[in-house]
Design an enzyme around this catalytic site. Structure first.
Site, PDB file in Angstrom:
ATOM      1  N   GLU A 285       3.644  -3.586  13.422  1.00 31.21           N
ATOM      2  CA  GLU A 285       3.669  -2.994  14.761  1.00 31.21           C
ATOM      3  C   GLU A 285       5.052  -3.237  15.357  1.00 31.21           C
ATOM      4  O   GLU A 285       5.786  -4.123  14.902  1.00 31.21           O
ATOM      5  CB  GLU A 285       2.604  -3.636  15.659  1.00 31.21           C
ATOM      6  CG  GLU A 285       2.859  -5.098  15.954  1.00 31.21           C
ATOM      7  CD  GLU A 285       2.657  -5.463  17.421  1.00 31.21           C
ATOM      8  OE1 GLU A 285       2.909  -4.601  18.279  1.00 31.21           O
ATOM      9  OE2 GLU A 285       2.252  -6.596  17.701  1.00 31.21           O
TER      10      GLU A 285
ATOM     11  N   HIS B 137      -7.548   0.307  18.125  1.00 31.91           N
ATOM     12  CA  HIS B 137      -7.563   0.009  16.699  1.00 31.91           C
ATOM     13  C   HIS B 137      -8.931   0.241  16.055  1.00 31.91           C
ATOM     14  O   HIS B 137      -9.027   0.379  14.845  1.00 31.91           O
ATOM     15  CB  HIS B 137      -7.103  -1.426  16.450  1.00 31.91           C
ATOM     16  CG  HIS B 137      -5.652  -1.615  16.771  1.00 31.91           C
ATOM     17  ND1 HIS B 137      -4.676  -1.625  15.810  1.00 31.91           N
ATOM     18  CD2 HIS B 137      -5.005  -1.723  17.953  1.00 31.91           C
ATOM     19  CE1 HIS B 137      -3.483  -1.762  16.391  1.00 31.91           C
ATOM     20  NE2 HIS B 137      -3.661  -1.824  17.696  1.00 31.91           N
TER      21      HIS B 137
END
Lengths: 644, 600
Positions: free
Chosen positions: B203, B73
């Site tokens: 997600e 990320h």
């Protein structure tokens, strides 16, 4: 049996490999990843088999099937070529097959990965095949390592090499100036490449390349693309560091840049730079400082502003250095270090010193910053203090000696700091102190001499392997200065003048004793068995050098070194016979018993050696097939998906 | 119609290198900037050329927001800001800002000696990148500029992980990053307001799974470690410096305490101290239980876990060692592994993902003979275990979050296409909202229907009522005339007279005139009369007057007739109307151009 493999051709021993290469080459539907793998493999095998090279490295072939558009294919091509270009004979193939054009095209490839590895390959080719230096500059570290590995570069055609250099020169001349606004990125990338080459090349090559780039540099400065400021300044600073030639060109560039950064010397700019810390500003800041301390009016048209500017700057710095944000404090501390370095480059220190923050105001600020709660700032403060050493050296031409309380604080940081950054910086501080002092005076200051053993022992048992590598760097300096019999340390990359001690065996014995006492020998032996490869590699190279020096003496040596009952002590006991209970060991003997060359061979492989070897990949493919045909394949799948 | 566009540059139908572009209300935001650990070519980083082909990143992006410190990320951040070039603001929470550089450094140290690496990382780059970071507090609205605001919510998952709401005017998007809807041993569960975003970007790692509770996995882990210790074996747990390591340390520490175990536990990395320091510092980010016990005893001050020295590996008897790096490809963990691999009593537990080609990957795939450097082989006899501890929301958790936030649209990232497809169906069925799952480089456009509240003056409403219409009703929209005044961020609908008064303006009359030529031999009065009857027959329900001064009036429209100067048999009709009656005026002029009906 590896020897046998080497002697027979690949064609005879592994016909299937050639079949694989040829079938992949001729099947346009093959997955790009497999093609990339195949090209890399061909590069690795180039030394033993040439039959496939023409086809595999022929980019026209890949372009026709439009596979060339895939970055992984291009990347495979560059990496394969890179493996091949480790062999001196590869140069003529490279030139004759006209691969240069393609490599040059890839320098500005839209994929940064491709472009970056193409840049690296180009630098590698230029430096690897570069004729040995004749004057001024010294061989590059790479060349040095190569000689230590025992692989002397065999001769190759200088015509081929000149052709390569010519092609690069033409390319630079044509491609540096952007054809249109859109190509600025490309120009920026090429400028970085030029800076890298210039910083590493030796004089004849250096001159040729600089000559080629010069005109374009002037044009770029004149065109005034603000996006190119940073890379341009980098090139100019690199160029300036090494020669005084072409002063006119450099001056033109400076003037251009000055005009262009406009009021680059005004206070608002500086305050912005201290607030933000990015690389661009740091570079402009370097440049600003450079201009400020430049004594020549022709370069620095802003003399009148300077007094006003400096008093502002001093105030600003003292404020910024205690700002609440670590980002601001760090940039300020970095700035203090840089301005000290810039001053020491000055031609006439007396003339430039009043222009800058004086040492007496800089050092206390930095001493304060050593206590900073943010490790980044502590590390920057240590590095900046090292930079002020240089400053003192030039200004006072006397023995460089930081205050005792600073040295104590630095040793404390090395022992207690929780962060690798600061500990790394401390070891580097002592390295730079040692090298400045030993090259400028005949005797080392006692404070330095008493600190070095603790820096070595602490540094070589650090948890951070980069600290250990820096400690070994210090050990190397100490070793060089002790063994050559005088304190003037040679340039770190000087072609090693092997000292001859035959007439002075007793002094060699003394020198070795000194090395044992100061902890150099135990640092090296401990490093040899380190689990981190770069540490082991460095230690191994240094031990080989030490052993070779000792072997110059016909007399046996009696110098012993203590053997600890743990760690590397155990490793040595396991390798050397009849040592089980010994508390110490004869240095010269132990160096003979350890198979240092064998170890060097193994350590020279990088840590992704296993990962990238074709054998390892083949094994993975075979196991993967087994896993997927297994009923519980779901388990394995989760491993791949479940990143974190 | 205003619209929001979402383009994943990474994590579109994929796990790894999360990077999602959102364009909302004229602002461009990058959500996460991750890397893919499995590749060392172009696939490692998100495809920034999608943006850079049209200019510089800094010019295009208004801000970058990082959800948490995992490298998939944030790993491409220094590359993006220092190599591709981005100087704008980067937002992340305080713990993420503190921990992110440690992980990036860790990664740099591992790759620095690899020849196959194109090394884009230097310490200086990481530091310079971190200097561009602006820290965020939870639930605090941060104004990026006059129009764009962002707000962070607790996401569980790892220390400092945040979901973030992005808002421009009345339009909003929520990005979850990675999150966990069930509390675990050291972190709480994710939580968000009922903020009804236009799009919820979630997600979907475990889109099809209902995970057994993390507790079960933890029990399993402890059981395996315990069994191995009991039979006198040594347990190696390769970890990265921060994250999973701390979690497992807490687990073992409490288990050792409870079971009164004596076997030593060692931690090999020098970074633990710093990592634990951050867990202590950011105690408010951990779960309630940890916060409570913190008063009596700090959970991160371990009693049983001691620093490791490499000579301990040869000590006899059982022990547990946490060693870096996590994929067994270099350094201390690999060295210990080599020492212990030959004994079947020993065990290695891989608590995370391993890149293809690494020793970790090989042993997880079942290879029992490993080729090492120098043509030696290593027989792997020890027990190899893989344990997943990742804290992602499962299918149930994702549905729970949708119920919490009540989004108008749903967009799935960070998961595999097949699994997403399944979850998409479920979401669309249960919540009757659209669910999207764009691939990398594909743009999904969602049209928004922003409701803009307008104040209406009482006078205007009263006048509308006197005109006979009912009061405004949501279900029966109707047209109203008035003047819209936009003043100091407020909108107001008033009568035009009031608007004139308020704005201090004079009223001006605007009239249109038009000439129509007719073939008509009759007298002017006759023609006018015929015009009058014609219009009267066409327009029913309008006030049509034939005035004695020789004009016909239809509402405000005036019609006159005059004889043509050149041709006696033709007449000129003059029409004139105010701009309010533009429709009627045009209609009449068109009607009359067609001529009058002949007299029957």
């Amino acid at each position: 049996n590896t020897e046998a493999y080497r002697r027979t051709s690949l064609h005879e021993s592994f016909p299937c490999l050639l079949e694989f290469i040829s079938s992949v080459t001729h099947n346009p539907t093959t997955d790009p990843a497999i093609i990339a793998f195949m090209i890399k493999l061909t590069g690795l095998l180039a030394a033993t088999d040439h039959s496939t090279l023409d086809q595999v490295f022929n980019t026209k072939h890949w372009q026709e099937s439009s596979l060339w558009d895939d970055p992984s294919v291009k990347s495979g091509w560059v990496h394969g070529l890179r493996s091949m270009m480790q062999h001196p004979r590869a140069l003529s193939f490279f030139v004759q097959s006209e691969l240069m054009d393609q490599l040059l095209k890839l320098q500005t490839d839209p994929s940064l990965f491709v472009a970056s590895s193409a840049n690296q390959l180009l630098v590698h080719i230029l430096l690897f095949y570069q004729p040995p230096a004749t004057n001024g500059k010294h061989p590059t570290p790479e060349v040095e390592d190569r000689t230590h590995n025992g692989v002397e570069p065999p001769p190759f055609s200088s015509t081929d090499y000149n052709a390569v250099v010519m092609a690069i020169c033409v390319y630079l001349r044509e491609s540096l100036p952007p054809k249109e606004q859109m190509n600025l990125q490309d120009s920026a990338r090429l400028l970085k490449l030029v800076a890298q080459i210039l910083s590493e090349a030796s004089p004849p090559l250096w001159g040729q390349l600089f000559e080629a780039a010069c005109g374009s540099l002037e044009d770029l400065v004149a065109a005034g693309y603000s996006q190119l400021t940073l890379p341009l300044i980098e090139v100019i600073l690199v160029a300036h560091r090494y020669v005084q030639i072409k002063v006119t060109v450099l001056h033109k560039c400076y003037q251009g840049l000055l005009k262009w950064t406009g009021s680059s010397t005004n206070r608002s700019l500086i305050s912005v730079q201290l607030r933000e810390g990015d690389a661009h500003n740091r570079c402009t800041l370097n440049f600003t400082v450079y201009i400020l301390k430049c004594p020549s009016q022709s370069v620095c048209p802003c003399g009148v502003l300077i007094d006003l500017f400096l008093s502002d700057l001093a105030q600003l710095v003292s404020k910024r250095v205690c700002d609440l944000r670590w980002e601001v404090r760090d940039s300020t501390v970095e700035f203090l270090g840089q301005q000290a370095t810039q001053t020491s480059f000055s031609v006439d220190p007396c003339q430039s010193s009043p222009l800058l923050l004086e040492e007496r105001s800089t050092v206390p600020l930095l001493r304060e910053a050593l206590q900073d709660q943010e490790s980044y700032v502590r590390a920057s403060a240590v590095s900046a203090l090292a930079q002020t050493l240089q400053f003192c050296l030039v200004l006072f031409s006397s023995t460089v000696c930081p205050q005792a309380d600073i040295v104590t604080k630095l040793l404390e940081i090395l022992c207690e700091d929780t962060e690798g950054f600061s500990r790394r910086a401390v070891v580097q501080f002592f390295t730079s102190w040692f090298s400045h002092t030993s090259s400028s005076s005949s005797s080392l200051p006692p404070l330095l001499m008493t600190s070095v053993p603790s820096v070595l022992s602490r540094g070589s048992s650090d948890l951070d392997w980069e600290v250990k590598v820096h400690a070994l760097e210090l050990a190397k300096l100490l070793m060089d200065s002790t063994l050559t019999g005088h304190t003037g340390a040679p340039h770190p990359y000087a072609a090693m003048s092997r000292p001859t001690f035959s007439a002075l065996d007793s002094s060699l014995e003394d020198a070795l004793k000194k090395l044992v006492d100061s902890g150099v020998v135990s640092a090296l032996l401990s490093g040899l068995f380190d689990c981190d490869r770069p540490v082991g590699l460095k230690a191994c190279q240094l031990l080989i050098r030490l052993r070779e020096t000792l072997e110059t003496s016909a007399e046996e040596s009696a110098v012993k070194c203590g053997l600890p009952s743990f760690g590397w002590g155990l490793e040595i006991r396991a390798l050397v016979e009849n040592l089980s209970d010994a508390e110490s060991v004869n240095v010269r003997e132990v160096l003979r018993c350890l198979d240092l060359e064998g170890r060097l061979d193994f350590l020279s492989q990088s840590s992704d050696h296993v990962q990238n070897s074709p054998l390892s990949l083949l094994k993975d493919i075979l196991t993967a097939r087994g896993v997927h045909s297994h009923p519980n394949a779901g388990e394995g799948q989760e491993v791949i998906v479940d990143c974190y | 119609m205003p619209e929001i566009r979402v383009t994943p540059l990474g994590a579109g139908q994929d796990v790894g290198r999360s990077c999602i572009l959102v364009s909302i209300g004229g602002k461009n935001i990058m959500l996460d900037c991750g890397m893919h650990m499995g590749y060392n070519d172009d696939r490692r980083f998100p495809d920034f050329s999608y943006i850079t082909q049209n200019g510089r990143l800094t010019d295009f992006l208004d801000c970058v927001i990082i959800s948490h410190f995992h490298l998939d990320h944030c790993g491409a951040l220094p590359y993006m800001s220092e190599m591709v070039g981005y100087d704008g603001p980067i937002y992340m929470t305080h713990p993420t800002k503190a921990i992110c550089p440690i992980l990036l450094e860790d990664f740099r140290k591992i790759t620095v000696d690899k020849k196959g690496e194109t090394n884009f990382f230097t310490s200086q780059m990481i530091k310079d990148c971190m200097k561009k970071v602006v820290p965020l507090n939870l639930h605090q609205t941060v104004q990026v500029d006059d129009e764009l605001e962002i707000k962070a919510y607790y996401a569980g998952h790892v220390l400092g992980a945040a979901m973030v709401q992005i808002k421009v005017g009345s339009e909003s998007v929520v990005y979850t990053g990675d999150y966990n809807m069930t509390p675990d041993r050291h972190l709480g569960a994710a939580w968000i307001d009922k903020c009804r975003p236009d799009i919820l970007i979630s997600e979907s790692t475990y889109a099809t799974t209902i995970r057994d509770s993390k507790r079960c996995r933890e029990r399993d882990f402890l059981k395996k470690v315990h069994e191995s210790i009991e039979r006198g074996g040594k347990v190696l747990i390769p970890v990265f410096a921060l994250g999973r390591a701390q979690e497992l340390c807490i687990l073992l520490e409490t288990f050792w305490e409870r079971m009164n175990l004596k076997a030593p536990i060692y931690f090999s990395t020098g970074l633990t101290e710093k990592a634990n320091h951050y867990y202590k510092l950011f105690i408010t980010w951990t779960n309630q239980k940890i916060r409570k016990t913190f008063v009596q005893r700090n959970m991160f001050e371990f009693k049983h876990i001691k620093p490791f020295d490499r000579s301990y590996a040869d000590n006899p008897g059982p022990m547990v060692v946490f060693a870096t790096p996590g994929m067994l490809h270099a350094g201390q963990s690999l060295q210990i592994f080599k020492k212990w691999a030959g004994n079947e009593k020993n065990m290695v537990i891989m608590p995370g993902y391993c890149v293809q080609g690494t020793i970790g990957h090989k042993i997880l795939n079942g290879q029992r003979k490993l080729e090492m450097e120098g043509r030696s082989t290593l027989d792997v006899k020890l027990q190899v275990e893989y344990m997943s501890f990742s804290a992602h929301a499962d299918a149930k958790g994702i549905m729970q979050l949708i119920r919490m936030a009540e989004p108008r649209n749903m967009l799935l990232v960070h998961g595999e296409a097949v699994k997403m497809e399944f979850l998409k169906g479920k979401i669309e069925q249960e919540f009757s909202i659209n669910c999207y799952m764009p691939a990398n480089g594909e743009t999904e456009t969602v049209t928004t229907n922003p409701s803009v509240p307008v104040d209406i003056s009482l006078n205007l409403l009263k006048r509308e009522m006197t005109l006979g219409g009912p009061l405004p009703d949501l279900k029966k929209p109707r047209t109203m005339h008035g003047t819209l005044i936009m003043k100091e961020n407020s909108l107001k609908l008033v009568s035009s007279e009031q608007a004139l008064k308020e704005l201090g303006l004079n009223e001006h009359q605007l009239r249109f005139t038009c000439r129509v030529q007719l073939q008509d031999p009759h007298s002017e009065a006759d023609t006018l009369h015929r015009v009058y009857t014609h219009i009267k027959s066409v327009l029913k329900g309008y006030t049509i007057q034939h005035l004695p001064d020789g004009t016909v009036m239809v509402d405000s429209i005036v019609i006159k007739v005059s004889a043509s100067a050149e041709d006696a048999s033709s007449k000129i009709l003059l029409l004139s109307w105010s701009y309010q009656d533009e429709d009627l005026g045009s209609f009449l002029s068109n009607l009359l151009k067609k001529g009058l009906p002949s007299i029957c």
